[in-house]
Design a protein around this motif. Sequence first.
Motif, PDB file in Angstrom:
ATOM      1  N   ILE A 238      66.932  -1.408  45.592  1.00  0.00           N
ATOM      2  CA  ILE A 238      65.680  -1.048  44.932  1.00  0.00           C
ATOM      3  C   ILE A 238      65.662   0.440  44.612  1.00  0.00           C
ATOM      4  CG2 ILE A 238      63.172  -0.840  45.256  1.00  0.00           C
ATOM      5  CD1 ILE A 238      63.317  -3.475  46.822  1.00  0.00           C
ATOM      6  N   THR A 239      66.204   1.238  45.512  1.00  0.00           N
ATOM      7  CA  THR A 239      66.299   2.680  45.253  1.00  0.00           C
ATOM      8  C   THR A 239      67.156   2.951  44.024  1.00  0.00           C
ATOM      9  OG1 THR A 239      66.047   3.182  47.613  1.00  0.00           O
ATOM     10  CG2 THR A 239      66.972   4.906  46.221  1.00  0.00           C
ATOM     11  N   GLN A 240      68.246   2.210  43.871  1.00  0.00           N
ATOM     12  CA  GLN A 240      69.083   2.347  42.682  1.00  0.00           C
ATOM     13  C   GLN A 240      68.294   1.992  41.425  1.00  0.00           C
ATOM     14  OE1 GLN A 240      72.503  -0.172  43.352  1.00  0.00           O
ATOM     15  NE2 GLN A 240      73.075   0.908  45.229  1.00  0.00           N
ATOM     16  N   ALA A 241      67.496   0.930  41.509  1.00  0.00           N
ATOM     17  CA  ALA A 241      66.659   0.530  40.375  1.00  0.00           C
ATOM     18  C   ALA A 241      65.640   1.623  40.063  1.00  0.00           C
ATOM     19  CB  ALA A 241      65.951  -0.787  40.688  1.00  0.00           C
ATOM     20  N   TRP A 242      65.035   2.186  41.117  1.00  0.00           N
ATOM     21  CA  TRP A 242      64.022   3.242  40.956  1.00  0.00           C
ATOM     22  C   TRP A 242      64.619   4.453  40.248  1.00  0.00           C
ATOM     23  CZ3 TRP A 242      62.433   8.149  41.597  1.00  0.00           C
ATOM     24  CH2 TRP A 242      61.072   8.421  41.790  1.00  0.00           C
ATOM     25  N   VAL A 243      65.812   4.870  40.660  1.00  0.00           N
ATOM     26  CA  VAL A 243      66.459   6.038  40.057  1.00  0.00           C
ATOM     27  C   VAL A 243      66.781   5.776  38.582  1.00  0.00           C
ATOM     28  CG1 VAL A 243      68.533   7.481  40.076  1.00  0.00           C
ATOM     29  CG2 VAL A 243      67.378   6.921  42.222  1.00  0.00           C
ATOM     30  N   ALA A 244      67.340   4.600  38.287  1.00  0.00           N
ATOM     31  CA  ALA A 244      67.659   4.256  36.897  1.00  0.00           C
ATOM     32  C   ALA A 244      66.387   4.194  36.061  1.00  0.00           C
ATOM     33  CB  ALA A 244      68.402   2.915  36.851  1.00  0.00           C
ATOM     34  N   TRP A 245      65.315   3.651  36.642  1.00  0.00           N
ATOM     35  CA  TRP A 245      64.017   3.584  35.952  1.00  0.00           C
ATOM     36  C   TRP A 245      63.498   4.986  35.653  1.00  0.00           C
ATOM     37  CZ3 TRP A 245      59.651   5.356  38.765  1.00  0.00           C
ATOM     38  CH2 TRP A 245      58.432   5.241  38.087  1.00  0.00           C
TER      39      TRP A 245
ATOM     40  N   ALA B 153      68.802   1.641  30.943  1.00  0.00           N
ATOM     41  CA  ALA B 153      67.679   0.712  31.059  1.00  0.00           C
ATOM     42  C   ALA B 153      68.129  -0.630  31.619  1.00  0.00           C
ATOM     43  CB  ALA B 153      67.016   0.521  29.689  1.00  0.00           C
ATOM     44  N   GLN B 154      69.309  -1.081  31.204  1.00  0.00           N
ATOM     45  CA  GLN B 154      69.846  -2.337  31.723  1.00  0.00           C
ATOM     46  C   GLN B 154      70.069  -2.266  33.233  1.00  0.00           C
ATOM     47  OE1 GLN B 154      73.328  -2.860  29.096  1.00  0.00           O
ATOM     48  NE2 GLN B 154      72.499  -4.875  28.610  1.00  0.00           N
ATOM     49  N   ARG B 155      70.524  -1.110  33.707  1.00  0.00           N
ATOM     50  CA  ARG B 155      70.799  -0.946  35.142  1.00  0.00           C
ATOM     51  C   ARG B 155      69.545  -1.180  35.971  1.00  0.00           C
ATOM     52  NH1 ARG B 155      73.332   4.747  36.064  1.00  0.00           N
ATOM     53  NH2 ARG B 155      73.254   4.054  38.220  1.00  0.00           N
ATOM     54  N   VAL B 156      68.392  -0.834  35.430  1.00  0.00           N
ATOM     55  CA  VAL B 156      67.134  -1.055  36.142  1.00  0.00           C
ATOM     56  C   VAL B 156      66.963  -2.539  36.451  1.00  0.00           C
ATOM     57  CG1 VAL B 156      64.619  -0.836  36.042  1.00  0.00           C
ATOM     58  CG2 VAL B 156      66.066   0.923  34.983  1.00  0.00           C
ATOM     59  N   LEU B 157      67.193  -3.358  35.457  1.00  0.00           N
ATOM     60  CA  LEU B 157      66.950  -4.791  35.614  1.00  0.00           C
ATOM     61  C   LEU B 157      68.071  -5.482  36.385  1.00  0.00           C
ATOM     62  CD1 LEU B 157      65.416  -5.587  32.118  1.00  0.00           C
ATOM     63  CD2 LEU B 157      64.353  -4.714  34.200  1.00  0.00           C
ATOM     64  N   ILE B 158      69.285  -4.977  36.240  1.00  0.00           N
ATOM     65  CA  ILE B 158      70.395  -5.531  37.026  1.00  0.00           C
ATOM     66  C   ILE B 158      70.116  -5.329  38.511  1.00  0.00           C
ATOM     67  CG2 ILE B 158      72.831  -5.215  37.626  1.00  0.00           C
ATOM     68  CD1 ILE B 158      73.283  -4.538  34.616  1.00  0.00           C
ATOM     69  N   ALA B 159      69.721  -4.102  38.882  1.00  0.00           N
ATOM     70  CA  ALA B 159      69.423  -3.806  40.285  1.00  0.00           C
ATOM     71  C   ALA B 159      68.184  -4.550  40.763  1.00  0.00           C
ATOM     72  CB  ALA B 159      69.244  -2.300  40.475  1.00  0.00           C
ATOM     73  N   THR B 160      67.210  -4.698  39.894  1.00  0.00           N
ATOM     74  CA  THR B 160      65.978  -5.420  40.252  1.00  0.00           C
ATOM     75  C   THR B 160      66.305  -6.851  40.664  1.00  0.00           C
ATOM     76  OG1 THR B 160      64.583  -4.080  38.790  1.00  0.00           O
ATOM     77  CG2 THR B 160      63.765  -6.273  39.371  1.00  0.00           C
ATOM     78  N   ARG B 161      67.101  -7.511  39.865  1.00  0.00           N
ATOM     79  CA  ARG B 161      67.464  -8.899  40.171  1.00  0.00           C
ATOM     80  C   ARG B 161      68.376  -8.974  41.392  1.00  0.00           C
ATOM     81  NH1 ARG B 161      67.646  -9.167  34.181  1.00  0.00           N
ATOM     82  NH2 ARG B 161      65.840 -10.422  33.539  1.00  0.00           N
ATOM     83  N   LYS B 162      69.272  -8.012  41.518  1.00  0.00           N
ATOM     84  CA  LYS B 162      70.162  -7.995  42.675  1.00  0.00           C
ATOM     85  C   LYS B 162      69.372  -7.871  43.974  1.00  0.00           C
ATOM     86  CE  LYS B 162      74.131  -5.501  44.631  1.00  0.00           C
ATOM     87  NZ  LYS B 162      75.042  -4.336  44.477  1.00  0.00           N
TER      88      LYS B 162
END
Length: 246
Positions: free
Chosen positions: A163-170, A9-18
Amino acid sequence: MNLHPYRTAQRVLIATRKAGATVPAPIAKAEARAEKIAAYTDTFTAPELRDALVAAIDAGREPTTDPHVAAALNAQQLHNEALADTMRTEAGHILTDALTQHDTALIDAWRTVFDTAAAALHTAHEVLGDIDLNNAEAILRQGGDAADVWTKAKTGIRTIDTITQAWVAWAQATRLAPVDGTWQAARITDADWHTWHTHKLGGSTDVWAIVRAGAHLDLADANTYRQRVDQLTTERAAEATVAAAR
């Protein structure tokens, strides 16, 4: 690699901000709460029970009723890996629930930066043509705005990849959408089966390859992703039926 649900779940937000997107306020609030819960036992310093007992005895206090001994005993109960994992699991539930409940706001936040990046890439294709973006010499030789367009395109690719990384983690955290390597590109394009098959888009998220194929970059939510996959499989089956009838 299997990550703890909280880390996923943290990875979603890390990638989102990145990627430069803003985390929606309700999710950010849940994140702050989850961080406090997850970090509590990690940062907890347990006083030594031995020292508390010695201090009580030296001071002439009864250890069984001494508040310092009681505090040390309580701290000892709290300071253990099993409880720490339980707390991280609870933090994961809190953050995952927020990602699930506010998925529309999160994807809208992604789209804000995704659409800007996509526009830069489509412009680059119009200006630079069907060219390898790694061929700096050929691009710079074009002169004019080529260098600026190229730079924005490269930035756009990094943004969409993030964003794709965030999408996958989400998707992994919430399970709102399947994570299927066969249809990866459907997360970011509405290409039809003919384009998909002709340009070998399956199993790839090569953003520039999608643009060069003439496909439109468009970020999918969970329902849109499923619809795209269903449409692609239907078109693929229809093509196979026609081919078999020849």
